[in-house]
Design a protein around this motif. Structure first.
Motif, mmCIF file in Angstrom:
data_model
loop_
_atom_site.group_PDB
_atom_site.id
_atom_site.type_symbol
_atom_site.label_atom_id
_atom_site.label_comp_id
_atom_site.label_asym_id
_atom_site.label_seq_id
_atom_site.Cartn_x
_atom_site.Cartn_y
_atom_site.Cartn_z
ATOM 1 N N SER A 179 4.018 -18.592 -16.396
ATOM 2 C CA SER A 179 4.492 -17.300 -17.392
ATOM 3 C C SER A 179 3.021 -16.094 -17.432
ATOM 4 N N LYS A 180 1.783 -16.455 -17.835
ATOM 5 C CA LYS A 180 0.779 -15.628 -17.345
ATOM 6 C C LYS A 180 0.325 -15.397 -17.035
ATOM 7 N N ARG A 181 1.168 -15.725 -15.169
ATOM 8 C CA ARG A 181 0.345 -15.071 -13.740
ATOM 9 C C ARG A 181 1.526 -14.343 -13.129
ATOM 10 N N ARG A 182 1.253 -13.418 -12.046
ATOM 11 C CA ARG A 182 1.875 -12.698 -11.429
ATOM 12 C C ARG A 182 2.224 -14.070 -10.587
ATOM 13 N N SER A 183 2.806 -13.926 -8.948
ATOM 14 C CA SER A 183 2.785 -14.744 -8.240
ATOM 15 C C SER A 183 1.990 -14.265 -7.150
ATOM 16 N N GLY A 184 1.272 -14.535 -6.000
ATOM 17 C CA GLY A 184 0.696 -14.061 -5.402
ATOM 18 C C GLY A 184 0.916 -13.541 -3.927
ATOM 19 N N GLN A 185 2.766 -14.725 -4.020
ATOM 20 C CA GLN A 185 3.423 -14.795 -3.020
ATOM 21 C C GLN A 185 3.996 -12.861 -1.942
ATOM 22 N N ALA A 186 4.634 -12.848 -2.911
ATOM 23 C CA ALA A 186 4.281 -10.912 -2.619
ATOM 24 C C ALA A 186 3.879 -10.389 -1.767
ATOM 25 N N SER A 187 3.820 -9.625 -0.208
ATOM 26 C CA SER A 187 2.997 -9.543 0.843
ATOM 27 C C SER A 187 3.147 -7.715 0.538
ATOM 28 N N THR A 188 4.749 -7.637 -0.005
ATOM 29 C CA THR A 188 4.117 -5.901 -0.506
ATOM 30 C C THR A 188 5.147 -5.542 -1.642
ATOM 31 N N LEU A 189 4.477 -4.207 -2.127
ATOM 32 C CA LEU A 189 5.674 -3.613 -2.936
ATOM 33 C C LEU A 189 6.358 -2.559 -2.832
ATOM 34 N N ASN A 190 7.629 -1.902 -3.644
ATOM 35 C CA ASN A 190 8.534 -1.098 -2.809
ATOM 36 C C ASN A 190 8.757 -0.659 -4.048
ATOM 37 N N VAL A 191 8.381 0.975 -3.646
ATOM 38 C CA VAL A 191 8.856 1.545 -5.464
ATOM 39 C C VAL A 191 9.568 3.007 -4.373
ATOM 40 N N GLY A 192 11.357 2.897 -3.471
ATOM 41 C CA GLY A 192 12.308 4.183 -3.185
ATOM 42 C C GLY A 192 10.692 3.758 -1.577
ATOM 43 N N GLU A 193 11.166 4.869 -0.538
ATOM 44 C CA GLU A 193 10.128 4.713 0.379
ATOM 45 C C GLU A 193 8.593 4.875 0.256
ATOM 46 N N LEU A 194 7.907 3.782 -1.068
ATOM 47 C CA LEU A 194 6.727 3.766 -1.031
ATOM 48 C C LEU A 194 6.415 2.857 -0.839
ATOM 49 N N THR A 195 5.954 2.420 0.294
ATOM 50 C CA THR A 195 5.667 0.887 0.508
ATOM 51 C C THR A 195 3.786 0.332 -0.129
ATOM 52 N N LEU A 196 3.650 -0.401 -0.475
ATOM 53 C CA LEU A 196 2.159 -1.269 -0.772
ATOM 54 C C LEU A 196 2.097 -2.602 -0.356
ATOM 55 N N THR A 197 0.887 -2.613 1.084
ATOM 56 C CA THR A 197 0.807 -3.617 1.593
ATOM 57 C C THR A 197 -0.751 -4.250 1.140
ATOM 58 N N LYS B 160 -2.226 -7.163 0.979
ATOM 59 C CA LYS B 160 -3.188 -8.203 1.788
ATOM 60 C C LYS B 160 -4.053 -6.743 2.540
ATOM 61 N N ALA B 161 -3.456 -5.529 3.208
ATOM 62 C CA ALA B 161 -4.502 -4.697 3.946
ATOM 63 C C ALA B 161 -4.533 -3.869 3.551
ATOM 64 N N ARG B 162 -3.726 -3.715 1.389
ATOM 65 C CA ARG B 162 -4.835 -3.142 0.652
ATOM 66 C C ARG B 162 -5.023 -1.745 1.672
ATOM 67 N N SER B 163 -3.196 -0.918 1.686
ATOM 68 C CA SER B 163 -2.425 0.098 2.794
ATOM 69 C C SER B 163 -1.527 0.824 1.835
ATOM 70 N N ALA B 164 -1.397 1.570 1.580
ATOM 71 C CA ALA B 164 0.330 2.662 1.020
ATOM 72 C C ALA B 164 0.501 4.051 2.405
ATOM 73 N N THR B 165 2.157 3.476 2.668
ATOM 74 C CA THR B 165 2.781 4.211 3.370
ATOM 75 C C THR B 165 4.283 4.848 2.633
ATOM 76 N N TYR B 166 4.612 6.102 2.491
ATOM 77 C CA TYR B 166 5.511 6.572 2.434
ATOM 78 C C TYR B 166 6.330 7.726 3.224
ATOM 79 N N ALA B 167 7.418 6.384 3.413
ATOM 80 C CA ALA B 167 8.331 7.013 4.257
ATOM 81 C C ALA B 167 7.390 6.681 6.005
#
Length: 223
Positions: A118-136, A138-145
């Protein structure tokens, strides 16, 4: 910190024991008896830990875990299973689980694992998405649409935090802690980096905005 846990387990007797014990320890625990119901609760609620049985009706634990990670949900997952072979554990970790507890287990050990996760978040999610915004991550990159967004290491960390808390205000103190830890510059530095991040989102015509929460911090939400 209050801890909300979801237990996805089809053994009703075991589930009742776990729920009762955790709630005695001050941990709220919801219960789902099958994988489909578990996914529905995960989508509707905010949990600090998910306890996931491997053999579930309607949708098995590995599939539930995979779908959670495909949705960029980084809630820590503890897999509960009677299978203890190396192959089974590898399959679980490949699906996105964070830890294993083999049945039968001591309920006190389950409590210790829950508190630690409970004291940490998982490291298993490889991307984050909010709408068409994607954060990768491991690659430390971001794209929108599909369009690339140029980020510095600092603006990447800021965007990651804001995306993890999308639609929820994040305090200035929390953002500065994420970026600079205990060696923090003056607060004007945060303002400069937020300004740069806003400009990068504007360049790709993102339908998202970083809004100022007066006297508190910032929030990422749809325009």
């Amino acid at each position: 910190m209050s801890i909300n846990v979801l237990l996805v387990e089809d053994d009703i007797d075991l589930a009742a024991t776990v729920v009762d014990y955790l709630e005695i320890e001050g941990i709220r625990c919801d219960h789902a008896a099958n994988g489909i119901q578990g996914l529905s609760l995960i989508e509707a609620n905010d949990y600090q830990v998910i306890l996931l049985d491997l053999n579930l009706p309607k949708l098995d634990g590995l599939s539930v875990c995979q779908k959670v990670r495909e949705n960029s949900d980084d809630t820590p997952i503890l897999m509960l299973t009677a299978r203890d072979s190396l192959g089974d554990k590898v399959a679980g970790f490949d699906a996105g689980t964070d830890d294993y507890l083999v049945k039968p287990f001591e309920i006190e050990e389950l409590l210790i694992r829950v508190i630690a996760l409970s004291k940490r978040r998982s490291g298993q999610a490889s991307t984050l998405n909010v709408g068409e915004l994607t954060l990768t991550l491991k690659a430390r990159s971001a794209t929108y649409a599909g369009d690339s967004i140029k980020l510095t290491p600092i603006t990447f960390k800021l965007l990651e935090k804001l995306m993890r808390e999308a639609n929820k205000p994040v305090s200035r103190a929390a953002l500065m802690q994420v970026v600079w830890g205990d060696e923090q510059p003056d607060s004007n530095s945060l303002k400069v980096h937020i300004h740069h991040l806003r400009k990068q989102l504007e360049k790709v015509d993102a339908k998202l905005a970083i809004e100022t929460e007066t006297g508190f911090g910032f929030v990422l939400r749809a325009k």
